[in-house]
Design a protein around this motif. Structure first.
Motif, PDB file in Angstrom:
ATOM      1  N   LEU A 283       0.917  -1.214   0.080  1.00  0.00           N
ATOM      2  CA  LEU A 283       0.114   0.095  -0.071  1.00  0.00           C
ATOM      3  C   LEU A 283       0.927   1.192   0.120  1.00  0.00           C
ATOM      4  CD1 LEU A 283      -3.008   1.234   0.297  1.00  0.00           C
ATOM      5  CD2 LEU A 283      -2.677   0.970   2.609  1.00  0.00           C
ATOM      6  N   ASN A 284       0.775   2.026  -1.043  1.00  0.00           N
ATOM      7  CA  ASN A 284       1.493   3.462  -1.105  1.00  0.00           C
ATOM      8  C   ASN A 284       0.457   4.621  -0.823  1.00  0.00           C
ATOM      9  OD1 ASN A 284       4.187   2.400  -2.483  1.00  0.00           O
ATOM     10  ND2 ASN A 284       2.762   1.101  -3.247  1.00  0.00           N
ATOM     11  N   PHE A 285       1.198   5.543  -0.365  1.00  0.00           N
ATOM     12  CA  PHE A 285       0.630   6.817  -0.090  1.00  0.00           C
ATOM     13  C   PHE A 285       1.550   7.900  -0.897  1.00  0.00           C
ATOM     14  CE2 PHE A 285      -2.248   5.596   3.329  1.00  0.00           C
ATOM     15  CZ  PHE A 285      -1.749   4.584   3.642  1.00  0.00           C
ATOM     16  N   VAL A 286       0.813   8.703  -1.647  1.00  0.00           N
ATOM     17  CA  VAL A 286       1.662   9.780  -2.391  1.00  0.00           C
ATOM     18  C   VAL A 286       0.768  11.246  -2.035  1.00  0.00           C
ATOM     19  CG1 VAL A 286       2.020  10.764  -4.472  1.00  0.00           C
ATOM     20  CG2 VAL A 286       1.816   8.248  -4.345  1.00  0.00           C
ATOM     21  N   TYR A 287       1.632  12.055  -1.673  1.00  0.00           N
ATOM     22  CA  TYR A 287       0.908  13.280  -1.227  1.00  0.00           C
ATOM     23  C   TYR A 287       1.242  14.550  -2.236  1.00  0.00           C
ATOM     24  CZ  TYR A 287       0.198  11.059   3.081  1.00  0.00           C
ATOM     25  OH  TYR A 287      -0.111   9.922   4.006  1.00  0.00           O
ATOM     26  N   GLU A 288       0.272  15.313  -2.655  1.00  0.00           N
ATOM     27  CA  GLU A 288       0.574  16.353  -3.373  1.00  0.00           C
ATOM     28  C   GLU A 288       1.025  17.698  -2.581  1.00  0.00           C
ATOM     29  OE1 GLU A 288       0.422  19.902  -5.066  1.00  0.00           O
ATOM     30  OE2 GLU A 288      -1.408  19.468  -3.631  1.00  0.00           O
ATOM     31  N   PRO A 289       1.917  18.128  -3.048  1.00  0.00           N
ATOM     32  CA  PRO A 289       2.794  19.158  -2.215  1.00  0.00           C
ATOM     33  C   PRO A 289       2.007  20.402  -2.130  1.00  0.00           C
ATOM     34  CG  PRO A 289       4.075  18.851  -4.303  1.00  0.00           C
ATOM     35  CD  PRO A 289       2.910  17.869  -4.253  1.00  0.00           C
ATOM     36  N   MET A 290       1.267  20.959  -3.057  1.00  0.00           N
ATOM     37  CA  MET A 290       0.601  22.345  -2.840  1.00  0.00           C
ATOM     38  C   MET A 290      -0.674  22.302  -2.057  1.00  0.00           C
ATOM     39  SD  MET A 290       1.886  23.890  -6.296  1.00  0.00           S
ATOM     40  CE  MET A 290       1.186  25.788  -5.706  1.00  0.00           C
ATOM     41  N   ARG A 291      -1.673  21.256  -2.420  1.00  0.00           N
ATOM     42  CA  ARG A 291      -2.809  21.147  -2.057  1.00  0.00           C
ATOM     43  C   ARG A 291      -3.086  20.217  -0.703  1.00  0.00           C
ATOM     44  NH1 ARG A 291      -5.675  21.449  -7.850  1.00  0.00           N
ATOM     45  NH2 ARG A 291      -4.773  23.304  -8.472  1.00  0.00           N
ATOM     46  N   ASP A 292      -2.065  19.336  -0.488  1.00  0.00           N
ATOM     47  CA  ASP A 292      -2.076  18.429   0.513  1.00  0.00           C
ATOM     48  C   ASP A 292      -3.030  17.211   0.352  1.00  0.00           C
ATOM     49  OD1 ASP A 292      -0.867  17.661   3.042  1.00  0.00           O
ATOM     50  OD2 ASP A 292      -2.425  18.428   4.239  1.00  0.00           O
ATOM     51  N   GLY A 293      -3.210  16.974  -0.882  1.00  0.00           N
ATOM     52  CA  GLY A 293      -4.127  15.864  -1.257  1.00  0.00           C
ATOM     53  C   GLY A 293      -3.377  14.474  -1.288  1.00  0.00           C
ATOM     54  N   GLU A 294      -4.120  13.428  -0.678  1.00  0.00           N
ATOM     55  CA  GLU A 294      -3.588  12.073  -0.533  1.00  0.00           C
ATOM     56  C   GLU A 294      -3.944  11.322  -1.632  1.00  0.00           C
ATOM     57  OE1 GLU A 294      -2.947   9.973   3.403  1.00  0.00           O
ATOM     58  OE2 GLU A 294      -4.645   8.946   2.436  1.00  0.00           O
ATOM     59  N   LEU A 295      -3.245  10.449  -2.244  1.00  0.00           N
ATOM     60  CA  LEU A 295      -3.591   9.432  -3.145  1.00  0.00           C
ATOM     61  C   LEU A 295      -2.869   8.066  -2.369  1.00  0.00           C
ATOM     62  CD1 LEU A 295      -3.614   9.253  -6.731  1.00  0.00           C
ATOM     63  CD2 LEU A 295      -2.242   7.599  -5.869  1.00  0.00           C
ATOM     64  N   GLN A 296      -3.771   7.066  -2.511  1.00  0.00           N
ATOM     65  CA  GLN A 296      -3.443   5.827  -2.042  1.00  0.00           C
ATOM     66  C   GLN A 296      -3.582   4.794  -3.293  1.00  0.00           C
ATOM     67  OE1 GLN A 296      -5.599   4.494   1.341  1.00  0.00           O
ATOM     68  NE2 GLN A 296      -5.116   6.230   2.496  1.00  0.00           N
ATOM     69  N   TYR A 297      -2.626   3.928  -3.318  1.00  0.00           N
ATOM     70  CA  TYR A 297      -2.792   2.768  -4.250  1.00  0.00           C
ATOM     71  C   TYR A 297      -2.008   1.456  -4.040  1.00  0.00           C
ATOM     72  CZ  TYR A 297       2.128   3.333  -6.311  1.00  0.00           C
ATOM     73  OH  TYR A 297       3.468   3.275  -6.213  1.00  0.00           O
ATOM     74  N   TRP A 298      -2.531   0.594  -4.515  1.00  0.00           N
ATOM     75  CA  TRP A 298      -1.714  -0.758  -4.370  1.00  0.00           C
ATOM     76  C   TRP A 298      -2.197  -1.689  -5.671  1.00  0.00           C
ATOM     77  CZ3 TRP A 298      -4.457  -5.675  -4.596  1.00  0.00           C
ATOM     78  CH2 TRP A 298      -5.580  -5.504  -4.070  1.00  0.00           C
ATOM     79  N   CYS A 299      -1.109  -2.444  -6.375  1.00  0.00           N
ATOM     80  CA  CYS A 299      -1.124  -3.140  -7.418  1.00  0.00           C
ATOM     81  C   CYS A 299      -1.010  -4.460  -7.247  1.00  0.00           C
ATOM     82  CB  CYS A 299      -0.162  -2.596  -8.305  1.00  0.00           C
ATOM     83  SG  CYS A 299      -0.315  -0.704  -8.698  1.00  0.00           S
ATOM     84  N   GLU A 300      -1.772  -5.418  -8.211  1.00  0.00           N
ATOM     85  CA  GLU A 300      -1.761  -6.693  -8.194  1.00  0.00           C
ATOM     86  C   GLU A 300      -1.557  -7.272  -9.574  1.00  0.00           C
ATOM     87  OE1 GLU A 300      -5.492  -8.929  -7.607  1.00  0.00           O
ATOM     88  OE2 GLU A 300      -6.652  -7.180  -7.940  1.00  0.00           O
ATOM     89  N   PHE A 301      -0.662  -8.291  -9.518  1.00  0.00           N
ATOM     90  CA  PHE A 301      -0.541  -9.015 -10.923  1.00  0.00           C
ATOM     91  C   PHE A 301      -1.358  -9.975 -11.307  1.00  0.00           C
ATOM     92  CE2 PHE A 301       2.183 -12.585 -13.052  1.00  0.00           C
ATOM     93  CZ  PHE A 301       2.497 -11.608 -14.323  1.00  0.00           C
TER      94      PHE A 301
END
Length: 135
Positions: A111-129
């Motif tokens: 599970l990954n968390f990515v943050y947008e630096p200007m608006r403080d938005g959070e995107l989460q993702y995970w990937c399966e094969f």
């Protein structure tokens, strides 16, 4: 009650099986942003330049590049961009071996968390094969 299988039907099925096209492996990434979850799927491509990013909300772009051959460049790359007025800006990249191994939870990527630096938005993702997912 078990049904009897006709001997000829097993032979016919065995003869037709090689005629079916081989299903290619694929990757499915489960992306959550703003309380909404969506799944983005990708199959192997010959060139990474063929893959366009997918818009997530109004600010993120998500891109999956799967290469299964040649073996010296095979792999899976996951990119997250901030979609700025000046153009996409890469804010997160992850690389995985191909074929990856799915873990019991959150596939091969975790599970990954990515943050947008200007608006403080959070995107989460995970990937399966998905071996044999088809094209």
């Amino acid at each position: 009650m078990a049904r009897a299988v006709k001997p000829g039907s097993v032979l016919l099925a065995a003869l037709l099986l090689p005629a079916l096209p081989a299903a290619a492996a694929g990757v499915a990434c489960h992306v959550t942003y703003g309380g909404e979850m969506r799944t983005i799927e990708a199959q192997p491509v010959a060139s990474p330049y063929q893959v366009a990013p997918v818009a997530i909300g109004s600010f993120f772009l998500f891109r999956i590049v799967v290469r299964d051959e040649p073996t010296d460049v095979s792999g899976i790359k996951l990119y997250t961009y901030a979609d700025r007025d000046s153009g996409p800006q890469l804010i997160h990249q992850a690389s995985h071996l191909y074929p990856p191994v799915n873990l019991p939870v959150y596939g091969f990527s975790g599970l990954n968390f990515v943050y947008e630096p200007m608006r403080d938005g959070e995107l989460q993702y995970w990937c399966e094969f998905k071996p044999g997912a088809g094209k």
